[in-house]
Design a protein around this motif. Sequence first.
Motif, PDB file in Angstrom:
ATOM      1  N   GLU A  19       0.822  -1.197   0.000  1.00 63.00           N
ATOM      2  CA  GLU A  19       0.000   0.000   0.000  1.00 63.00           C
ATOM      3  C   GLU A  19       0.864   1.259   0.000  1.00 63.00           C
ATOM      4  O   GLU A  19       0.633   2.171  -0.763  1.00 63.00           O
ATOM      5  CB  GLU A  19      -0.928  -0.016   1.207  1.00 63.00           C
ATOM      6  CG  GLU A  19      -1.861   1.177   1.232  1.00 63.00           C
ATOM      7  CD  GLU A  19      -2.882   1.093   2.353  1.00 63.00           C
ATOM      8  OE1 GLU A  19      -2.578   1.581   3.445  1.00 63.00           O
ATOM      9  OE2 GLU A  19      -3.957   0.529   2.107  1.00 63.00           O
ATOM     10  N   ALA A  20       1.865   1.296   0.881  1.00 69.25           N
ATOM     11  CA  ALA A  20       2.733   2.470   0.944  1.00 69.25           C
ATOM     12  C   ALA A  20       3.535   2.631  -0.347  1.00 69.25           C
ATOM     13  O   ALA A  20       3.760   3.744  -0.811  1.00 69.25           O
ATOM     14  CB  ALA A  20       3.670   2.377   2.146  1.00 69.25           C
ATOM     15  N   SER A  21       3.953   1.511  -0.942  1.00 68.09           N
ATOM     16  CA  SER A  21       4.704   1.576  -2.199  1.00 68.09           C
ATOM     17  C   SER A  21       3.845   2.139  -3.321  1.00 68.09           C
ATOM     18  O   SER A  21       4.318   2.927  -4.140  1.00 68.09           O
ATOM     19  CB  SER A  21       5.209   0.189  -2.595  1.00 68.09           C
ATOM     20  OG  SER A  21       6.110  -0.284  -1.633  1.00 68.09           O
ATOM     21  N   LEU A  22       2.579   1.735  -3.359  1.00 63.35           N
ATOM     22  CA  LEU A  22       1.664   2.266  -4.370  1.00 63.35           C
ATOM     23  C   LEU A  22       1.481   3.766  -4.168  1.00 63.35           C
ATOM     24  O   LEU A  22       1.503   4.537  -5.128  1.00 63.35           O
ATOM     25  CB  LEU A  22       0.313   1.548  -4.298  1.00 63.35           C
ATOM     26  CG  LEU A  22      -0.747   2.055  -5.265  1.00 63.35           C
ATOM     27  CD1 LEU A  22      -0.324   1.833  -6.709  1.00 63.35           C
ATOM     28  CD2 LEU A  22      -2.077   1.372  -4.991  1.00 63.35           C
ATOM     29  N   GLY A  23       1.339   4.185  -2.924  1.00 58.96           N
ATOM     30  CA  GLY A  23       1.198   5.613  -2.634  1.00 58.96           C
ATOM     31  C   GLY A  23       2.411   6.398  -3.070  1.00 58.96           C
ATOM     32  O   GLY A  23       2.290   7.475  -3.667  1.00 58.96           O
ATOM     33  N   LYS A  24       3.593   5.868  -2.793  1.00 57.90           N
ATOM     34  CA  LYS A  24       4.820   6.548  -3.215  1.00 57.90           C
ATOM     35  C   LYS A  24       4.894   6.632  -4.737  1.00 57.90           C
ATOM     36  O   LYS A  24       5.276   7.667  -5.286  1.00 57.90           O
ATOM     37  CB  LYS A  24       6.041   5.818  -2.664  1.00 57.90           C
ATOM     38  CG  LYS A  24       6.208   5.981  -1.173  1.00 57.90           C
ATOM     39  CD  LYS A  24       7.392   5.194  -0.661  1.00 57.90           C
ATOM     40  CE  LYS A  24       7.464   5.278   0.854  1.00 57.90           C
ATOM     41  NZ  LYS A  24       8.551   4.450   1.394  1.00 57.90           N
ATOM     42  N   PHE A  25       4.514   5.548  -5.412  1.00 58.40           N
ATOM     43  CA  PHE A  25       4.525   5.539  -6.872  1.00 58.40           C
ATOM     44  C   PHE A  25       3.601   6.620  -7.422  1.00 58.40           C
ATOM     45  O   PHE A  25       3.971   7.370  -8.324  1.00 58.40           O
ATOM     46  CB  PHE A  25       4.110   4.162  -7.397  1.00 58.40           C
ATOM     47  CG  PHE A  25       3.863   4.148  -8.881  1.00 58.40           C
ATOM     48  CD1 PHE A  25       4.922   4.141  -9.772  1.00 58.40           C
ATOM     49  CD2 PHE A  25       2.572   4.155  -9.381  1.00 58.40           C
ATOM     50  CE1 PHE A  25       4.697   4.139 -11.140  1.00 58.40           C
ATOM     51  CE2 PHE A  25       2.338   4.153 -10.741  1.00 58.40           C
ATOM     52  CZ  PHE A  25       3.409   4.145 -11.628  1.00 58.40           C
ATOM     53  N   VAL A  26       2.392   6.708  -6.882  1.00 59.48           N
ATOM     54  CA  VAL A  26       1.415   7.674  -7.372  1.00 59.48           C
ATOM     55  C   VAL A  26       1.897   9.100  -7.120  1.00 59.48           C
ATOM     56  O   VAL A  26       1.843   9.954  -8.011  1.00 59.48           O
ATOM     57  CB  VAL A  26       0.032   7.436  -6.728  1.00 59.48           C
ATOM     58  CG1 VAL A  26      -0.923   8.567  -7.039  1.00 59.48           C
ATOM     59  CG2 VAL A  26      -0.549   6.113  -7.201  1.00 59.48           C
ATOM     60  N   ILE A  27       2.389   9.379  -5.931  1.00 62.72           N
ATOM     61  CA  ILE A  27       2.809  10.742  -5.587  1.00 62.72           C
ATOM     62  C   ILE A  27       4.031  11.168  -6.399  1.00 62.72           C
ATOM     63  O   ILE A  27       4.049  12.232  -7.012  1.00 62.72           O
ATOM     64  CB  ILE A  27       3.073  10.856  -4.075  1.00 62.72           C
ATOM     65  CG1 ILE A  27       1.751  10.702  -3.321  1.00 62.72           C
ATOM     66  CG2 ILE A  27       3.742  12.183  -3.735  1.00 62.72           C
ATOM     67  CD1 ILE A  27       1.910  10.463  -1.845  1.00 62.72           C
ATOM     68  N   VAL A  28       5.057  10.324  -6.412  1.00 64.48           N
ATOM     69  CA  VAL A  28       6.267  10.669  -7.155  1.00 64.48           C
ATOM     70  C   VAL A  28       5.984  10.673  -8.653  1.00 64.48           C
ATOM     71  O   VAL A  28       6.443  11.555  -9.384  1.00 64.48           O
ATOM     72  CB  VAL A  28       7.416   9.707  -6.794  1.00 64.48           C
ATOM     73  CG1 VAL A  28       8.624   9.922  -7.683  1.00 64.48           C
ATOM     74  CG2 VAL A  28       7.792   9.881  -5.326  1.00 64.48           C
ATOM     75  N   GLY A  29       5.192   9.710  -9.121  1.00 63.29           N
ATOM     76  CA  GLY A  29       4.846   9.662 -10.549  1.00 63.29           C
ATOM     77  C   GLY A  29       4.084  10.892 -10.995  1.00 63.29           C
ATOM     78  O   GLY A  29       4.341  11.435 -12.071  1.00 63.29           O
ATOM     79  N   ALA A  30       3.139  11.343 -10.182  1.00 66.03           N
ATOM     80  CA  ALA A  30       2.378  12.549 -10.534  1.00 66.03           C
ATOM     81  C   ALA A  30       3.297  13.771 -10.567  1.00 66.03           C
ATOM     82  O   ALA A  30       3.161  14.634 -11.444  1.00 66.03           O
ATOM     83  CB  ALA A  30       1.241  12.756  -9.546  1.00 66.03           C
ATOM     84  N   ALA A  31       4.239  13.841  -9.624  1.00 63.98           N
ATOM     85  CA  ALA A  31       5.182  14.963  -9.613  1.00 63.98           C
ATOM     86  C   ALA A  31       6.056  14.946 -10.862  1.00 63.98           C
ATOM     87  O   ALA A  31       6.260  15.984 -11.502  1.00 63.98           O
ATOM     88  CB  ALA A  31       6.056  14.913  -8.349  1.00 63.98           C
ATOM     89  N   VAL A  32       6.546  13.775 -11.226  1.00 64.74           N
ATOM     90  CA  VAL A  32       7.383  13.664 -12.421  1.00 64.74           C
ATOM     91  C   VAL A  32       6.570  13.995 -13.676  1.00 64.74           C
ATOM     92  O   VAL A  32       7.049  14.697 -14.570  1.00 64.74           O
ATOM     93  CB  VAL A  32       8.015  12.263 -12.524  1.00 64.74           C
ATOM     94  CG1 VAL A  32       8.670  12.034 -13.877  1.00 64.74           C
ATOM     95  CG2 VAL A  32       9.033  12.070 -11.402  1.00 64.74           C
TER      96      VAL A  32
END
Length: 188
Positions: free
Chosen positions: A1-14
Amino acid sequence: EASLGKFVIVGAAVAGLLIETNLTLTPISLDRFLGLHIVAYAALFFTLMLGRSRNLFPNVPLKILTIAFAAWSLISIIVNENSRGQQLFGVFGRNTGLLAYVALLILMINIASIKSKALGPLVSKSLIFVGLLSTGYGLIQFLGIDPIPWTGTEGQITGLMGNTNFQSSLLGITSTATLCILLAQKNT
């Protein structure tokens, strides 16, 4: 769950930072459009593969607002007389069409379903990082040493957002996130 959240947040920023000078002034800003969709649909895929689809709507108001938004968007497309392309992709140079809103809706639902408290600081830090990069690039533009030959923005400070209004909005959001982090550190 935390990994998915990190992916979404960092991916959206990128995705928000993607710039390709030959594509940026096209009618749909293809670089950011594709980046946003890749992150959104990858997040949806991983959510479904992890079996988290039951938790996509953590509360009833979010579910009601999502359904209302989807219904209103479909009604708008049906009754609106603009071209279908404009309705799907948005007006020239902006990602404000239905496809972009669906991708953003998928990201919102994914983030809302994650219960990890560690993601709050990551959101703030991502905002600050994007804001600092865009501010730094804006400073380069202000000094007149911009390495990218933009068209139609001569003499304007647009940062990485491509528009002075979007840049100022990003700086407002970034300033708020920075202030929150500074106040939280001061209170601890």
